[in-house]
Design an enzyme around this catalytic site. Structure first.
Site, PDB file in Angstrom:
ATOM      1  CG  HIS A   1      -1.953  -1.096   1.232  1.00  0.00           C
ATOM      2  ND1 HIS A   1      -2.797  -1.341   0.166  1.00  0.00           N
ATOM      3  CD2 HIS A   1      -2.240  -2.035   2.171  1.00  0.00           C
ATOM      4  CE1 HIS A   1      -3.576  -2.384   0.462  1.00  0.00           C
ATOM      5  NE2 HIS A   1      -3.250  -2.831   1.669  1.00  0.00           N
TER       6      HIS A   1
ATOM      7  CG  ASP B   1      -2.750  -8.598   0.908  1.00  0.00           C
ATOM      8  OD1 ASP B   1      -1.946  -8.921   1.797  1.00  0.00           O
ATOM      9  OD2 ASP B   1      -3.765  -7.900   1.120  1.00  0.00           O
TER      10      ASP B   1
ATOM     11  CG  HIS C   1      -6.346  -5.596   2.165  1.00  0.00           C
ATOM     12  ND1 HIS C   1      -5.801  -6.585   2.968  1.00  0.00           N
ATOM     13  CD2 HIS C   1      -7.388  -5.078   2.865  1.00  0.00           C
ATOM     14  CE1 HIS C   1      -6.487  -6.660   4.101  1.00  0.00           C
ATOM     15  NE2 HIS C   1      -7.461  -5.752   4.065  1.00  0.00           N
TER      16      HIS C   1
ATOM     17  CG  ASP D   1      -4.848 -10.494   3.608  1.00  0.00           C
ATOM     18  OD1 ASP D   1      -4.489 -11.099   2.571  1.00  0.00           O
ATOM     19  OD2 ASP D   1      -4.738  -9.271   3.742  1.00  0.00           O
TER      20      ASP D   1
END
Lengths: 525, 354
Positions: free
Chosen positions: B127, B164, B166, B253
């Site tokens: 990120h 991931d 995200h 995740d």
């Protein structure tokens, strides 16, 4: 007074040791049936003539397990593994037969799946190892209760380190070693009883620290390097006591025995160690002294080609059946004890006795020198060599001449019984793994022997110094359980970490995980 | 040895807040599992201690202004970059060590020392943008490592798959106009999860047009759904792009126990994802795969098993017994990925044969 006993394959040596000195010493052939009894009686008798001297403890080194392992005489073992989830259980297949049981313990030490053993071990010697058993030994204990085997070794009793495959391997090593060790130690204990010696008995581990009788019976594979550990430790102690070398920091130690010769390395005043000692068909995750073993000793049989690598019995000079390097040394006038005429006669059968003797001694010394040189792989070989064993005086200077790297040769007083002295000066040290989970409210302390599992107050968060003190206290207590008496100052914490346990966004406890041990050393008294 | 496992105890130093999801025990429980499994002693696994990258290497990706700010905040003992991204005294050093871990892992494989590598590091990086950061990330470790690789080695194409949960907004922005790094993200759709981006029409720009692939997935998507995305999107693109290196940003995740996401992948699902990655890499780039831990917040029931699954796959060990303990109820069947896959085919059909 401490009795140190070095039970090698050829000879049993004993010393009575008090205030840092050898008070009396004795040697007996291991070939006789009453070896221990006469040895013990003699060494005690010699102390003050009464045979009633007070013995505080008896410390023993033994090559019995090692010899059985290298001669492939250990029993077959069924290895019961409880692998739970994870990598293939085959990674832990170290038994002669492997049985996979259902059941699972997780990394927090929770039993997540119950134990179920399908099948019966086909051997009477059984090892049981569950994944994460050092965090919770209950599945192993349950398995051992349900298996009706005469000899059982359990993973969590074999050591506290993480590493399921190597723990299983070590547990198998302990299981296979148990019968031979038990037979050795019961004969020793009968002899102690006969002699009227009623004192705690300890065994020397391969890392030159000692263990209580009970812990040694649980983890006899600890004794694999017991022999070289005792001679190395003993030669350092003797040098510092008798050879006007108040502090021997780095040295090569050579212990010339009847069947074999051990070369060890001393670093910073203590035998240098390697990890993961193995012998013959068994492997362990135990530390042991750096040792190079040559199958050449004072009693090695000679033939036309020189050293055979085999021992038939004592030298001809001592009534044995065939000529040996000891007989050769007689011919050269380098030793005095024994029947020199018989020795010369025996060597004559192989040629001109003088010439044969020179060649044999030359070959013998070369073989030992080769072992010393092979230490070079380890680290810089120190310039001092300390020589022990019955032939130390006769061979030390010849050995030094052979080795360019050696500048000093020391043969301390009592070098002939250096292994027994090493036992007498050993102290207790066990590697201890402490795991405290205050979220579960449970603490486990694993070292050698049964693990301590205890409830702790839930939710507690320790400051780091509090947690370290707890680890030190538990390690000192584990040392006491193994027969030692370390103070908190003597505990060395080698790994430490601590972190919170968070559930649903709240800190509900703390996990502390540490490895520690009493600093191994030599007793000054 | 087959696999280089890059890890440093200093990866445990950085902390956001005591109860933050991105905590040190993300690694400690996994390391316990790996130790107990004997992975670290295995003859096919080499444990590698990484070195931190220099500030100059960080500056290949990040602006001097942002780097100065991050460094100062860390030196002064801490602060917050966003509401959930906290800087501590260790953060700057930890971030450089995390970027260093990924860089070392790339070096290991490109030099041929190891066939594959895995970086067990934190804090994460995907990120982090050139000039700012959020989402528990500080420096874009993967971007720093790949820029280093492009500088040092003769590489034409790198395929980066970020799995991931995200969307990899920071990484996408770094390589958005760069066709030499094909970036692909599979993630829980931005409509239901941070950072809210990552739609199929974000396909790259300028020369990089067609070289950014987003596969947003519905909540509860499970092993089967992921497998279809692998078969119908990842593999065809990998074969057509023909990279010199495959990089996997391995967010754990997607696991069904993860407390801050809502997907349904199991440990076995992770093993099969990584097996697909390795097998594809064997076909297209001599098996060169570098993988790095990204997210994953199921510290007890997820990470130890998902990390073990992907590490064992990379080391080519048997993963058939890697699963969650029976105390965790397995996920129900997930939704179909038909919608996502056909969207991707529609938006990227001009660039790739899908």
């Amino acid at each position: 007074m401490i009795l140190g006993i070095d039970a090698g394959g050829t000879n049993y040596d004993a010393v009575a040791f008090e205030d840092g000195s050898v008070v009396s010493a004795a040697k007996r052939s291991a070939d006789t049936d009453d070896g221990f009894e006469t040895l013990l009686a003699e060494v005690v008798e010699k102390v003050d003539g009464s045979g009633n001297a007070e013995v505080d403890r008896v410390v023993v080194s033994t090559t019995r397990v090692l010899n059985s392992a290298v001669q492939n005489r250990l029993p077959d073992c069924t290895n019961v593994v409880v692998p739970g989830v994870g990598l293939s259980p085959e990674l832990a297949y170290s038994g002669d037969e492997n049985l996979v049981a259902d059941g699972c313990v997780d990394h927090r030490g929770r039993v997540t799946e119950p134990l179920e053993i399908d099948g019966e071990p086909s051997h009477g010697v059984v090892a049981v190892t569950a994944k994460f058993s050092t965090r919770n030994p209950s599945l192993e204990t349950e398995a051992s209760e349900s298996l009706d085997a005469p000899t059982v070794a359990l993973g969590h009793e074999s050591g506290g380190a993480l590493g399921f495959p190597s723990r299983a391997e070590t547990t198998v090593a302990n299981a296979k070693s148990k019968p031979v060790f038990e037979s050795f130690e019961s004969s020793l204990h009968d002899a102690l009883d006969e002699t009227g010696i009623d004192a705690p008995v300890y065994y020397l581990k391969g890392d030159a620290a000692m263990l209580s009788r009970e812990s040694a019976r649980t983890t006899p594979a600890h004794t694999l390097r017991s022999g070289p550990a005792s001679s190395s430790l003993g030669l350092v102690a003797l040098t510092e006591r008798y050879a006007e070398t108040p502090s021997l920091t780095n040295a090569v130690c050579v212990d010339i025995g009847g069947t074999t010769t051990d070369v060890t390395l001393v670093k910073d005043g203590f035998p240098a160690l390697v990890d993961e000692v193995e012998a013959g068909c068994i492997s362990t995750f135990y530390d042991g002294v750096v040792a190079v073993n040559t199958t050449a000793g004072g009693d090695t049989r000679l033939d036309e080609d020189g050293l055979t690598g085999v021992r038939d019995g004592p030298a001809v000079a001592f009534g044995g059946p065939s000529p040996t390097p000891t007989d050769a040394l007689h011919v050269l006038g380098a030793v005095s004890e024994g029947d020199a005429t018989a020795a010369r006669e025996a060597l004559s059968a192989l040629g001109d006795p003088e010439q044969v003797a020179e060649e044999v001694v030359e070959g013998f010394v070369s073989a030992i020198a080769e072992s010393v040189r092979s230490l070079e792989g380890h680290e810089d070989v120190p310039g001092t060599v300390v020589v022990g064993g019955a032939l130390a005086d006769a061979l030390a200077s010849r050995l030094a001449d052979r080795l360019d790297c050696i500048s000093d040769v020391i043969v301390p007083q009592n070098a002939a019984v250096c292994g027994a002295v090493g036992c007498a000066v050993a102290s207790v040290s066990v590697r201890t793994h402490v795991h405290v989970d205050t979220a579960r409210g449970e603490m486990t302390v694993a070292s050698a022997g049964p693990e301590k599992v205890e409830e702790v107050e839930t939710g507690v968060e320790y400051e780091e110094d509090e947690a370290r003190e707890l680890v030190a206290r538990e390690t000192a207590e584990a040392t006491r359980r193994a027969g030692g008496d370390a103070t908190l100052d003597e505990i060395e914490i080698t790994a430490f970490r601590s972190f919170n346990v968070v559930e649903d966004g709240r800190v509900v406890g703390q996990i502390t995980d540490a490895t520690a041990r009493a600093e191994p050393g030599r007793r000054k008294r | 040895m087959t696999l280089a496992l890059v890890y440093h105890d200093d990866y445990l130093l950085h902390e956001n807040t005591p109860t933050h999801p991105e905590r040190r025990e993300r690694l400690t429980y996994t390391m316990d599992q790996l130790r107990e499994e004997g992975v670290l002693d295995h003859t096919d696994v080499e444990l590698v201690e990484p070195e931190a990258v220099t500030e100059d290497e960080i500056l290949r990706v990040h602006t001097p202004d942002y780097v100065g700010r991050l460094k100062k905040m860390s030196e002064e003992g801490g602060g917050a970059l966003t509401v959930d991204t906290h800087v501590s005294e260790h953060t700057w050093d930890s971030a450089r060590l995390a970027a260093g871990g990924v860089t070392d892992a790339v070096d290991r494989v490109l030099k041929g020392d190891n066939q594959t590598s895995f970086v067990m590091s934190r804090p994460g990086g995907h990120h982090a943008f050139a000039d700012h950061a959020h989402g528990f990330c500080f420096t874009n470790n993967t971007a720093v490592a790949l820029k280093h690789a492009q500088e040092v080695y003769d590489l034409d194409r790198i395929l980066l798959w970020d799995w991931d949960a995200h969307h990899f907004d920071g990484t996408q922005s770094v390589f958005y106009d760069d066709p030499s790094v094909l970036t692909m993200s599979t993630h829980q759709t931005g409509r239901t999860l941070f950072p809210g981006t990552g739609y199929t029409d974000e396909v790259g720009e300028d020369e990089g047009e067609g070289y950014n692939v987003n596969v947003p997935l519905l909540p509860k998507t499970g092993d089967e759904g992921y497998e279809r995305v692998v078969d119908e999107v990842f593999e065809p693109i990998a074969r057509q792009y023909d990279p010199d290196l495959l990089f996997v940003e391995a967010g754990q995740d997607n696991h069904f126990t993860d407390p801050i996401t809502d997907l349904g992948v199991t440990a076995q699902g992770y093993a099969s994802l990584m097996n697909s990655a390795v097998e594809t890499a064997e076909d297209v780039c001599d098996g060169r795969v570098v993988a790095s831990l990204a997210g994953g917040y199921g510290v007890e029931g997820g990470l130890p098993y998902t990390n073990l699954a992907v590490i064992a796959s990379l080391a080519r060990l048997d993963t058939s017994n890697v699963r969650e303990p029976a105390t965790y109820e397995p996920p129900a069947d997930g939704p179909t990925v038909d919608g996502a896959v056909s969207k991707v085919k529609e938006k990227l059909g001009d660039y790739w044969e899908l």
